[in-house]
Write an enzyme that holds these catalytic residues in place. Structure first.
Site, PDB file in Angstrom:
ATOM      1  N   GLY A 181      10.483  -2.593 -17.416  1.00 14.64           N
ATOM      2  CA  GLY A 181      11.524  -2.278 -18.388  1.00 14.64           C
ATOM      3  C   GLY A 181      11.442  -0.877 -18.945  1.00 14.64           C
ATOM      4  O   GLY A 181      11.958  -0.612 -20.031  1.00 14.64           O
TER       5      GLY A 181
ATOM      6  N   GLU B 134       0.532   7.890 -10.009  1.00 15.27           N
ATOM      7  CA  GLU B 134       1.293   8.187  -8.803  1.00 15.27           C
ATOM      8  C   GLU B 134       1.852   9.598  -8.905  1.00 15.27           C
ATOM      9  O   GLU B 134       1.934  10.171 -10.004  1.00 15.27           O
ATOM     10  CB  GLU B 134       2.486   7.228  -8.662  1.00 15.27           C
ATOM     11  CG  GLU B 134       2.137   5.813  -8.341  1.00 15.27           C
ATOM     12  CD  GLU B 134       3.368   4.936  -8.221  1.00 15.27           C
ATOM     13  OE1 GLU B 134       3.281   3.901  -7.551  1.00 15.27           O
ATOM     14  OE2 GLU B 134       4.423   5.273  -8.815  1.00 15.27           O
ATOM     15  N   LYS B 135       2.271  10.120  -7.787  1.00 17.64           N
ATOM     16  CA  LYS B 135       3.009  11.380  -7.777  1.00 17.64           C
ATOM     17  C   LYS B 135       4.316  11.182  -8.524  1.00 17.64           C
ATOM     18  O   LYS B 135       5.003  10.179  -8.336  1.00 17.64           O
ATOM     19  CB  LYS B 135       3.288  11.800  -6.331  1.00 17.64           C
ATOM     20  CG  LYS B 135       4.102  13.089  -6.196  1.00 17.64           C
ATOM     21  CD  LYS B 135       3.273  14.298  -6.571  1.00 17.64           C
ATOM     22  CE  LYS B 135       4.064  15.593  -6.353  1.00 17.64           C
ATOM     23  NZ  LYS B 135       3.304  16.766  -6.844  1.00 17.64           N
TER      24      LYS B 135
ATOM     25  N   HIS C 211      15.899   4.203 -18.732  1.00 17.64           N
ATOM     26  CA  HIS C 211      15.403   3.294 -17.689  1.00 17.64           C
ATOM     27  C   HIS C 211      16.208   1.998 -17.583  1.00 17.64           C
ATOM     28  O   HIS C 211      15.802   1.075 -16.882  1.00 17.64           O
ATOM     29  CB  HIS C 211      13.919   2.970 -17.899  1.00 17.64           C
ATOM     30  CG  HIS C 211      13.031   4.170 -17.997  1.00 17.64           C
ATOM     31  ND1 HIS C 211      12.730   4.952 -16.902  1.00 17.64           N
ATOM     32  CD2 HIS C 211      12.403   4.740 -19.058  1.00 17.64           C
ATOM     33  CE1 HIS C 211      11.944   5.947 -17.279  1.00 17.64           C
ATOM     34  NE2 HIS C 211      11.738   5.837 -18.583  1.00 17.64           N
TER      35      HIS C 211
ATOM     36  N   LYS D 203      19.725   0.233 -16.367  1.00 18.29           N
ATOM     37  CA  LYS D 203      20.840   0.505 -15.463  1.00 18.29           C
ATOM     38  C   LYS D 203      22.179   0.344 -16.180  1.00 18.29           C
ATOM     39  O   LYS D 203      22.338  -0.545 -17.019  1.00 18.29           O
ATOM     40  CB  LYS D 203      20.772  -0.440 -14.258  1.00 18.29           C
ATOM     41  CG  LYS D 203      19.485  -0.272 -13.450  1.00 18.29           C
ATOM     42  CD  LYS D 203      19.242  -1.443 -12.521  1.00 18.29           C
ATOM     43  CE  LYS D 203      17.891  -1.341 -11.849  1.00 18.29           C
ATOM     44  NZ  LYS D 203      17.572  -2.543 -11.051  1.00 18.29           N
TER      45      LYS D 203
ATOM     46  N   ASN E 267      11.036  -6.991  -7.678  1.00 20.01           N
ATOM     47  CA  ASN E 267      11.495  -7.969  -8.654  1.00 20.01           C
ATOM     48  C   ASN E 267      11.570  -9.326  -7.974  1.00 20.01           C
ATOM     49  O   ASN E 267      12.318  -9.503  -7.005  1.00 20.01           O
ATOM     50  CB  ASN E 267      12.859  -7.588  -9.210  1.00 20.01           C
ATOM     51  CG  ASN E 267      12.749  -6.454 -10.206  1.00 20.01           C
ATOM     52  OD1 ASN E 267      12.035  -6.555 -11.200  1.00 20.01           O
ATOM     53  ND2 ASN E 267      13.423  -5.354  -9.945  1.00 20.01           N
TER      54      ASN E 267
ATOM     55  N   ARG F 151      12.920 -12.121  -8.685  1.00 21.51           N
ATOM     56  CA  ARG F 151      13.943 -12.931  -9.353  1.00 21.51           C
ATOM     57  C   ARG F 151      15.321 -12.445  -8.936  1.00 21.51           C
ATOM     58  O   ARG F 151      15.467 -11.477  -8.203  1.00 21.51           O
ATOM     59  CB  ARG F 151      13.800 -12.793 -10.876  1.00 21.51           C
ATOM     60  CG  ARG F 151      13.860 -11.320 -11.318  1.00 21.51           C
ATOM     61  CD  ARG F 151      14.025 -11.160 -12.807  1.00 21.51           C
ATOM     62  NE  ARG F 151      13.829  -9.784 -13.236  1.00 21.51           N
ATOM     63  CZ  ARG F 151      14.730  -8.827 -13.141  1.00 21.51           C
ATOM     64  NH1 ARG F 151      15.901  -9.066 -12.598  1.00 21.51           N
ATOM     65  NH2 ARG F 151      14.471  -7.598 -13.588  1.00 21.51           N
TER      66      ARG F 151
ATOM     67  N   ARG G 119      28.203  -2.520 -16.199  1.00 23.02           N
ATOM     68  CA  ARG G 119      27.680  -3.457 -17.195  1.00 23.02           C
ATOM     69  C   ARG G 119      28.420  -3.215 -18.515  1.00 23.02           C
ATOM     70  O   ARG G 119      28.361  -2.114 -19.082  1.00 23.02           O
ATOM     71  CB  ARG G 119      26.185  -3.248 -17.406  1.00 23.02           C
ATOM     72  CG  ARG G 119      25.348  -3.509 -16.167  1.00 23.02           C
ATOM     73  CD  ARG G 119      23.873  -3.537 -16.520  1.00 23.02           C
ATOM     74  NE  ARG G 119      23.041  -3.669 -15.333  1.00 23.02           N
ATOM     75  CZ  ARG G 119      21.744  -3.962 -15.347  1.00 23.02           C
ATOM     76  NH1 ARG G 119      21.136  -4.161 -16.512  1.00 23.02           N
ATOM     77  NH2 ARG G 119      21.047  -4.058 -14.228  1.00 23.02           N
TER      78      ARG G 119
END
Length: 450
Positions: free
Chosen positions: A165, A201-202, A236, A238, A290, A292, A338
């Site tokens: 999230g 991570e990069k 973060h 959508k 994910n 789900r 949305r």
């Protein structure tokens, strides 16, 4: 096999699952909170049981109440929808131990893939391309941590192994800020997720967010259903999604899709799932899976012609996939907006009673919503009240259809982000396709500055 499903969720996804169950001849039980007692889907279910007050912790996150509702209603399966308990391995395990069916993958798969370090390790073994960085949590020794970061190359991103999230992440541009970022992220991870493990991570500077939808049965068969682009995000979260991801070589997507399906077979994964990638400079980098149903699943349904929720229920019943990869054909282009009950400029939530409700229609237009005129949007949950989805022969056709649909949409009594969507659909950058995950926030900042 089961013939009764308890829907342990709310809002549009509860109604979506209810409709999918009816299409398969399954009896439905809706578990609802006191705040949702007047929702239409509660009345539409074959049976509805109140599981607690409005607060999610006392209702939709109350595992014991949900299991008790399943017991007294005779439900043999529980569908968690998305959010809430949908990716909770402990909940899936309790359902399995109660002799019921969890409509999703096994608790073991959820546990493995919910830990981002373990998931990344599993994906590398399956040949799925990953973001550069070690497949393990960071050590305690500061010198060893600095050495790892130098090997990855700055900028790096420090992430919580159990995060999600948009929480539990910090970008570090040089070594001077590494240890402080690490300490802050560890503490945030401990408090938010109960797991202080972090990894690095990069950090990709201008990536897109591209997803691959998969379906897998309990008999070792798995298919992928094309790509989605979910790069238009704010904090973060959508805002608009589309399928397929525009401007990416189809052969490359097919190669990555096949690896995702192979990973499902290798892991023994059964159900629906989504592989999330960052895409930059012609390369895919796995970030998480994910386990789900996704909010944006309708754009894949529109292009593939496959009812993903019904397939999810069929997989949970132990049925064989009724088609092979060769049978999957994606056509046209689909876009989803949305629709949230929030101020389109400040993004402040706008709960309250809807006094006017006019939804668009026509060829290639779909609205997934539990709301209507007279519905009271509660202040306790996510602010999404509808998903507006359109499909066109081409992306340009879909964009035109979405502009028309948004112009027809009217919601009165509360503020919504419909005006924001109308503005975004006039943005030349989004219209061209292929924007990165920072595009919307840059666009919003530029608008505020103007």
């Amino acid at each position: 096999m089961f013939d009764t499903v308890l829907i342990a969720n709310r809002g549009e996804i509860a109604l979506r699952i209810l409709r999918a169950c009816r299409g398969l001849g399954l009896r439905t039980v809706v578990a609802y909170s006191q705040a949702d007692r007047e929702a239409d889907y509660v009345a539409q279910a074959d049976e509805a049981l109140c599981i607690g007050p409005a607060a999610p912790g006392q209702s939709y996150l109350n595992q014991s109440a949900i299991l008790f509702a399943a017991e007294v209603s005779g439900a043999q399966a529980i569908h968690p929808g998305y959010g809430f308990l949908s990716e909770n391995a402990g909940f899936a395990e309790r359902i399995e131990q109660a002799g019921l069916v969890f409509v999703g993958p096994s608790a073991a798969c959820i546990r493995t893939l919910g830990d981002k370090v373990a998931a990344k390790r599993a994906m590398r073994r399956a040949g799925v391309p990953c973001v550069p960085g070690p497949d393990e949590g960071l050590p305690e020794d500061p010198t060893a941590i600095k050495t790892l970061a130098r090997e990855v190359g700055y900028p790096v991103i420090v992430k919580a192994a159990g995060g999600g999230g948009g929480r539990g992440m910090r970008v570090v541009h040089d070594e001077s800020g590494l240890l402080d970022a690490l300490a802050l992220t560890r503490e945030e991870a401990r408090r938010a997720f109960g797991n202080p493990e972090v990894y690095i991570e990069k950090f990709l500077v201008h990536p897109r967010h591209v997803e691959i939808q998969v379906l897998a049965d309990k008999h070792g068969h798995a298919v992928w259903l094309g790509s989605r682009d979910c790069s238009l995000q704010r904090r973060h979260q959508k805002v608009i999604e589309e399928a397929p991801a525009p401007g990416i070589d189809e052969a490359l997507i097919a190669e990555v899709g096949e690896r995702c399906a192979a990973a499902c077979r290798q892991l023994g994964y059964a159900g629906v799932g989504t592989f999330e990638f960052l895409y930059e400079k012609g390369a895919f980098y796995f970030i998480e899976m994910n386990t789900r149903l996704q909010v944006e699943h309708p754009v894949t349904e529109m292009t593939s012609g496959i009812d993903i929720v019904q397939q999810q229920l069929r997989m949970a019943r132990g049925e064989l996939l009724g088609f092979t990869q060769a049978d999957v054909r994606c056509h046209g282009h689909a876009i989803e907006c949305r629709i949230n009950a929030e101020d389109p400029d400040t993004f402040a939530p706008s709960p309250g009673r809807i006094t006017g409700w006019q939804m668009p229609g026509g060829f290639g237009v779909r609205v997934d919503s539990h709301a209507n005129a007279g519905y009271r949007v509660p202040p306790y949950y996510d602010s999404m009240i509808a998903k507006l989805i359109v499909q066109g022969t081409t992306r340009a056709d879909a964009l035109d259809r979405m502009r028309l649909a948004l112009s027809e949409m009217r919601v009165e009594g509360i503020a919504t982000n419909v005006p924001l969507h109308r503005r975004i659909l006039r943005d030349a950058g989004f219209d061209a396709g292929g924007v990165d995950i920072h595009h919307l926030e840059r666009w919003l900042a530029a608008g505020s500055a103007a």
